[in-house]
Enzyme design. Structure first.
Site, mmCIF file in Angstrom:
data_model
loop_
_atom_site.group_PDB
_atom_site.id
_atom_site.type_symbol
_atom_site.label_atom_id
_atom_site.label_comp_id
_atom_site.label_asym_id
_atom_site.label_seq_id
_atom_site.Cartn_x
_atom_site.Cartn_y
_atom_site.Cartn_z
ATOM 1 N N LYS A 46 -20.848 -2.825 31.592
ATOM 2 C CA LYS A 46 -20.299 -1.660 31.169
ATOM 3 C C LYS A 46 -19.095 -1.606 30.282
ATOM 4 O O LYS A 46 -18.542 -2.708 30.430
ATOM 5 C CB LYS A 46 -19.885 -0.752 32.410
ATOM 6 C CG LYS A 46 -18.906 -1.260 33.215
ATOM 7 C CD LYS A 46 -18.859 -0.331 34.579
ATOM 8 C CE LYS A 46 -17.540 -0.960 35.206
ATOM 9 N NZ LYS A 46 -17.368 -0.197 36.717
ATOM 10 N N TYR A 298 11.096 -0.613 15.258
ATOM 11 C CA TYR A 298 11.684 0.671 15.380
ATOM 12 C C TYR A 298 12.826 0.895 16.276
ATOM 13 O O TYR A 298 12.791 0.462 17.145
ATOM 14 C CB TYR A 298 10.346 1.720 15.813
ATOM 15 C CG TYR A 298 9.258 1.945 14.792
ATOM 16 C CD1 TYR A 298 9.449 2.790 13.897
ATOM 17 C CD2 TYR A 298 8.196 1.308 14.708
ATOM 18 C CE1 TYR A 298 8.859 3.011 12.970
ATOM 19 C CE2 TYR A 298 7.216 1.781 13.870
ATOM 20 C CZ TYR A 298 7.352 2.598 12.813
ATOM 21 O OH TYR A 298 6.366 3.012 12.024
HETATM 22 C C1 LIG Z 1 -17.484 -1.552 37.546
HETATM 23 C C2 LIG Z 1 -18.285 -1.456 38.702
HETATM 24 C C3 LIG Z 1 -18.630 -2.578 39.465
HETATM 25 C C4 LIG Z 1 -18.046 -4.055 38.779
HETATM 26 O O1 LIG Z 1 -16.707 -4.009 39.213
HETATM 27 P P1 LIG Z 1 -15.679 -5.469 39.270
HETATM 28 O O2 LIG Z 1 -14.573 -5.220 40.143
HETATM 29 O O3 LIG Z 1 -15.308 -5.362 37.988
HETATM 30 O O4 LIG Z 1 -16.537 -6.698 39.599
HETATM 31 C C5 LIG Z 1 -19.454 -2.675 40.475
HETATM 32 N N1 LIG Z 1 -19.956 -1.419 40.847
HETATM 33 C C6 LIG Z 1 -19.884 -0.433 40.174
HETATM 34 C C7 LIG Z 1 -20.349 1.140 40.570
HETATM 35 C C8 LIG Z 1 -18.925 -0.293 39.033
HETATM 36 O O5 LIG Z 1 -18.715 0.833 38.672
#
Ligand SMILES: *Cc1c(COP(=O)(O)O)cnc(C)c1O
Length: 405
Positions: A46, A298
């Protein structure tokens, strides 16, 4: 813009796909240790693969053996499906109004937890399933349970009503019972234990309320990177075994080579050797000598106390280089730490190279990653920025080119 006709502004992220593939195989190995046959390790891609590029990383994870890709949205799922036509694609963030048809058309597997989501999928499937001749239970969904995070998932009290929708002739089938553990990074495991107790209660409710639907469930999906590298993985596998389910863990951060820190101190990295996948780089643009008393950046928040040699680099907060890092962080050049002096600008920053011999215009500068013996980690960034590595990676802007190496 035709970028092939000229060189790009030098601010890019190198993505080591071999490291990603090795990381996936290592994590899958750990998942298989939990339950030999049939345990699944979802590659979570994701957020544009945590800022590492979905386009590069999803096919790499699949090459390494990932059968499942995890994404947030239907949009991300459609993109993943185009890249990886054979993979299972799990949408973890819910299906929104008007997205049911796309889910069906692209063969995406959604997590669901409300009647509204279920009804939208039923409606989308009605025409499509008939046309395709698909029978009852042909379309898999992952039923998410809220076991304590109060973010998404059905409450135990809502379950019977939801389970009643999974009738013998429903096109939908619960393929996984799913939850998200919200404190796997806490070494005492108190919160996780309470969540897993609730998850098991949900399995009891499922078996009592709808044994036919329960018989079709294949996976118990719980636990992210911290669960796998900490102590929760074994507990998940134990419950899965008790209910004759296959454990499914969903790993994101660790896939990119960063083990979540377990608090106060857990196994973390020790369980498996992970390699960071990203090295974020820029180059020294101009060098300049300034006298004592010169103000830098800045508002002149830094004043030279002696003659200094400064290097301008092509990275700023519009690239994701956090503005809070000004005067309190170092980048790497010639294998040494060069402090950021003055404020980080939108598109540029200035580093102090007075003490580093031989710095030239055009030298590579590492913002995040290793250079020679030195390394700036995602946790270094996160600690200095008051955030977590997940946010550090996902805030690196789209204009920073991701380049496979
Ligand atoms: C993002 C996510 C994961 C992965 O999490 P990590 O801590 O990056 O391994 C697993 N399950 C769900 C539902 C998530 O949203």
């Amino acid at each position: 813009m035709n970028q092939s006709s000229f060189s790009a502004r030098p601010c890019w992220a190198e993505i080591d796909l071999r490291a990603l593939e090795d990381n996936y195989r290592s994590l899958r190995g750990l998942v298989h240790e939990l339950a030999s046959a049939g345990a699944e390790c979802v590659a979570v891609v994701k957020g544009d693969a945590y800022g590492h590029s979905l386009e590069l990383c999803a096919p790499a994870a699949v090459r390494a053996g990932a059968a499942w890709l995890g994404v947030t949205s239907v949009e991300e799922a459609v993109a993943a499906r185009e890249l990886c036509p054979e993979s299972r694609v799990l949408v973890m963030g819910g299906v929104f109004d008007g997205q049911g048809a796309a889910v069906v058309e692209h063969g995406i597997t959604p997590s669901v937890w409300t009647l509204r989501q279920i009804e939208a999928l039923e409606a989308a499937l009605e025409g499509a399933a008939r046309a395709a001749g698909a029978g009852p239970g042909a379309f898999a969904v992952h039923l998410e349970i809220d076991t304590g995070m109060s973010r998404q998932g059905a409450g135990l009290d809502e379950l019977p009503e939801i389970l009643a929708r999974f009738t013998a002739d429903s096109p939908l089938r619960v393929e996984a019972v799913m939850t998200h553990l919200y404190a796997s990074d806490e070494a005492d495991r108190v919160k996780s234990a309470a969540q897993l107790e609730k998850l098991e209660e949900a399995l009891r409710v499922l078996h009592a309320a709808n044994p036919a639907a329960a018989a079709k469930v294949e996976f118990l999906s719980a636990g992210a990177s911290a669960a796998l590298l900490g102590g929760d993985g074994a507990a998940i596998a134990e419950i899965a075994a008790r209910w004759k389910l296959r454990p499914m863990l969903r790993t994101g951060l660790a896939l990119y080579g960063v083990a979540p820190h377990v608090i106060p101190s857990g196994k973390g990295n020790a369980a498996v050797k992970l390699r960071p996948v990203m090295t974020w780089k820029t180059r020294v643009g101009c060098l300049r000598e300034v006298p004592a008393g010169a103000e830098i950046g800045y508002n002149g928040t830094f004043t030279a106390t002696e003659p200094m040699r400064l290097a301008l680099v092509a990275a700023g907060y519009a690239d994701g280089l956090d503005r809070r890092l000004g005067n309190r962080f170092s980048l790497l050049v010639r294998g040494e730490r060069a402090p950021l002096v003055g404020r980080v600008s939108m598109d540029q920053a200035v580093i102090d190279v007075t003490e580093i011999a031989g710095v030239c215009e055009g030298d590579e500068v590492v913002i995040l990653g290793a250079q020679d013996e030195e390394e700036v980690t995602a946790y270094d960034h996160a600690d200095a920025e008051g955030t977590i590595p997940w946010e550090v990676f996902t805030r690196i802007a789209p204009r920073v080119a991701r380049i496979a190496v």
